[in-house]
Write an enzyme that holds these catalytic residues in place. Structure first.
Site, mmCIF file in Angstrom:
data_model
loop_
_atom_site.group_PDB
_atom_site.id
_atom_site.type_symbol
_atom_site.label_atom_id
_atom_site.label_comp_id
_atom_site.label_asym_id
_atom_site.label_seq_id
_atom_site.Cartn_x
_atom_site.Cartn_y
_atom_site.Cartn_z
ATOM 1 N N HIS A 97 26.795 42.344 62.218
ATOM 2 C CA HIS A 97 26.480 43.641 62.804
ATOM 3 C C HIS A 97 26.470 43.575 64.327
ATOM 4 O O HIS A 97 25.638 42.894 64.918
ATOM 5 C CB HIS A 97 25.109 44.087 62.288
ATOM 6 C CG HIS A 97 24.701 45.457 62.697
ATOM 7 N ND1 HIS A 97 23.441 45.738 63.170
ATOM 8 C CD2 HIS A 97 25.382 46.630 62.697
ATOM 9 C CE1 HIS A 97 23.354 47.033 63.444
ATOM 10 N NE2 HIS A 97 24.522 47.588 63.162
ATOM 11 N N HIS A 137 27.370 50.478 71.724
ATOM 12 C CA HIS A 137 26.707 51.275 70.701
ATOM 13 C C HIS A 137 26.091 52.547 71.243
ATOM 14 O O HIS A 137 26.346 53.637 70.733
ATOM 15 C CB HIS A 137 25.627 50.455 69.992
ATOM 16 C CG HIS A 137 24.910 51.224 68.924
ATOM 17 N ND1 HIS A 137 23.770 51.962 69.169
ATOM 18 C CD2 HIS A 137 25.194 51.390 67.599
ATOM 19 C CE1 HIS A 137 23.385 52.558 68.048
ATOM 20 N NE2 HIS A 137 24.218 52.220 67.078
#
Length: 251
Positions: free
Chosen positions: A9, A51
């Site tokens: 991730h 992100h």
């Protein structure tokens, strides 16, 4: 039992700053050759790997990257917030990531962030991502995902050969998921791990879709999901899960 692919991730973000080349190298160094990462665009349309919409949390700058251009990237430090030893870590561009994937034999689940600048910039983001992905080696694997299913539908129309996955938070995973996936043209569903059941996994597979669950950090839960037949597990700690039943990270 089908093999279950482990995906790091945002790279192996527990060992290096998220969404950086150091985090991607850390995944490879620990035997994980799939990463999950995020892409949006600078103000000039350059796709970058990050992100948050704001720079504050993971760089030395504040504010939105929508106000920046490619010429501003050398001024960004995406590593010092994590550890002084990562000082000067760059914010990767998607172009740089593609080169890295080709060189290091890395595969990626690339999440397109829901661009906040409106239709024009969203369409430019989609087209620029597709253009960059054309440079990906045929031997590499990629899945393009997004929580924005409208965006993902447009992406699939413009790049029908690229596999795409619809991201879902548990609270938004309504009973119309099959209709949404079929309308999007999705190949995968990427559901939040919370409340995912064996019954739902079986139902999704019967409908013809692959399943990559996020974000799973418990080895016991990962083992359970693998035994249910989940295709992939997105984790912050995939390096401690390589021994789970059915897990794989082979090229």
């Amino acid at each position: 039992m089908a093999d279950c692919t482990l995906m790091a991730h945002r790279g192996l973000n527990t060992l290096a700053p998220e969404n950086t080349f150091s985090a991607f190298r850390a995944a490879l160094d620990n035997g994980i050759n799939w990463i999950e990462t995020d892409v949006d665009a600078l103000g000039d349309g350059t796709p970058i790997i990050i992100h948050d919409t704001a720079l504050d949390r993971t760089t030395n700058r504040f504010g939105s990257y929508y106000d920046l251009n490619a010429s501003d990237l050398p001024q960004l430090d995406a590593g010092s917030w994590f550890s002084p030893k990562f000082a000067g870590e760059p914010v990767p561009t998607l172009r740089g990531l593609i080169r890295f994937m080709n060189e290091k034999e890395l595969n990626a689940n690339i999440e397109i962030k829901s661009n906040e600048q409106g239709k024009k910039e969203t369409l430019r983001l989609i087209d620029n991502i597709i253009s960059e992905l054309e440079e990906l080696s045929p031997s590499r694997k990629v899945i393009v995902s997004s929580f924005n299913h409208v965006l993902l539908h447009i992406f699939k129309q413009r790049a029908p050969k690229l596999p795409v996955g619809c991201l879902y938070e548990t609270a938004a995973l309504y009973d119309d998921w099959k209709s949404v996936l079929e309308l999007v043209g999705a190949d995968y569903i990427h559901p939040e791990d919370d409340f995912l059941t064996a019954w739902r996994v079986e139902k999704i597979h019967r409908a013809g879709f692959g399943i990559n669950a996020w974000t799973v950090d418990s080895p016991g839960r990962a083992n359970q999901l693998a035994n249910w037949g989940v295709d992939g597990i997105i984790s912050n700690v995939p390096h401690i899960m390589k021994g789970i039943s059915g897990a794989k990270s082979a090229k």
